[in-house]
Design an enzyme around this catalytic site. Sequence first.
Site, PDB file in Angstrom:
ATOM      1  N   LYS A 174       0.842  -1.204   0.000  1.00 18.06           N
ATOM      2  CA  LYS A 174       0.000   0.000   0.000  1.00 18.06           C
ATOM      3  C   LYS A 174       0.875   1.251   0.000  1.00 18.06           C
ATOM      4  O   LYS A 174       0.583   2.226  -0.692  1.00 18.06           O
ATOM      5  CB  LYS A 174      -0.949  -0.019   1.208  1.00 18.06           C
ATOM      6  N   GLN A 217      -5.469  -1.692   9.459  1.00 17.20           N
ATOM      7  CA  GLN A 217      -5.109  -2.971   8.839  1.00 17.20           C
ATOM      8  C   GLN A 217      -5.587  -4.127   9.718  1.00 17.20           C
ATOM      9  O   GLN A 217      -5.281  -4.173  10.914  1.00 17.20           O
ATOM     10  CB  GLN A 217      -3.573  -3.027   8.666  1.00 17.20           C
ATOM     11  N   ASP A 239     -11.642   2.462   3.297  1.00 22.74           N
ATOM     12  CA  ASP A 239     -11.847   1.015   3.149  1.00 22.74           C
ATOM     13  C   ASP A 239     -13.329   0.664   2.999  1.00 22.74           C
ATOM     14  O   ASP A 239     -13.665  -0.489   2.731  1.00 22.74           O
ATOM     15  CB  ASP A 239     -11.284   0.284   4.380  1.00 22.74           C
TER      16      ASP A 239
END
Length: 287
Positions: A52, A96, A119
């Site tokens: 990422k 995460q 997200d």
Amino acid sequence: MAVIIDGKLLAKKIRADLKVECDELKKEGITPKLAVIMVGDNPASKVYVRNKSRACNEVGIEYQEYLLDGKISQEELLDLIKTLNKDKTINGILLQSPIPEHLNINEAFKTITYLKDVDGFTPSSVGKLCIGEDTFVSCTPLGIIKMFEEYNIDLNGKDVVILGRSNIVGRPLIQCCLQKNATVTICHSKTKNIEEHTKRADVIISAIGKPKFVTADMVKDGVVIIDVGINRDKNGKLVGDVDFDNVEKKASYITPVPGGVGPMTIAMLMNNVIKATKEQYKEKSIL
Ligand code: NAP
């Protein structure tokens, strides 16, 4: 022989387009910035986070990592998220997963402000997706929809069978495919006779996490196969959920692993950071 859907190439093209958009924002004095929170020491997460950060670098998005001790309390985690919510230099917040079991990940997701939910995991984003409003869509489902669009795979009236009902892949995919007018079936570990569903499917999207789960005898000729799974086989090789070599012979389109869904997921994260930045400035919510 199936057409191999090249997620790596498409993701590269999308990142290049996003770089142009990012450069335009910078000309206006706006630099998009993503905050990534990682809790504990998970080797797989480290690889995902590194990928990422590389993608951010390529697109021109600033990247800030918060590595938290695995013993951190829920309150400390939520405090960091609340601080990032208020930080005007941060446009996107990503937590995460997985995080250690003593922490409540849903509470943490709920604490992320909708405006920075790149997200697409907050209840606001999920709710908006369900009623068909524009929102942040979870990156893997969004990447899959982009692949369908790029390869002109029309879902209108098609039988789509999704394997796996996780909050990050299977569930948002139901809504994404419904919006494309597909008839959607979702299977999970309690589904009886999965092959009865997969055999009639025009499109199968597998997100289970089991190597070679989808075999050639489970699919019909001409099926479109999207393989989300990321697994290691007994030789340590990276493989998906689908028995690629044999299923490919019957499929019309198929994604490889690696090089299929994975790169698209990261490209869609970049897409969502740019979207978040634009919306925050448009609504003057962080000015
Ligand atoms: P997850 O949260 O573990 O969910 C797995 C789902 O598969 C669950 O709904 C589970 O059913 C179902 N399942 C497990 N065994 C099954 C079986 N034998 N038959 C039918 N259904 C079964 O996993 P996830 O986070 O969605 O990830 C799934 C896979 O995709 C993993 O390999 C992951 O690494 C990969 N992934 C890849 C990307 C990418 O960008 N390529 C992104 C995310 C995930 P129950 O709900 O009944 O337990």
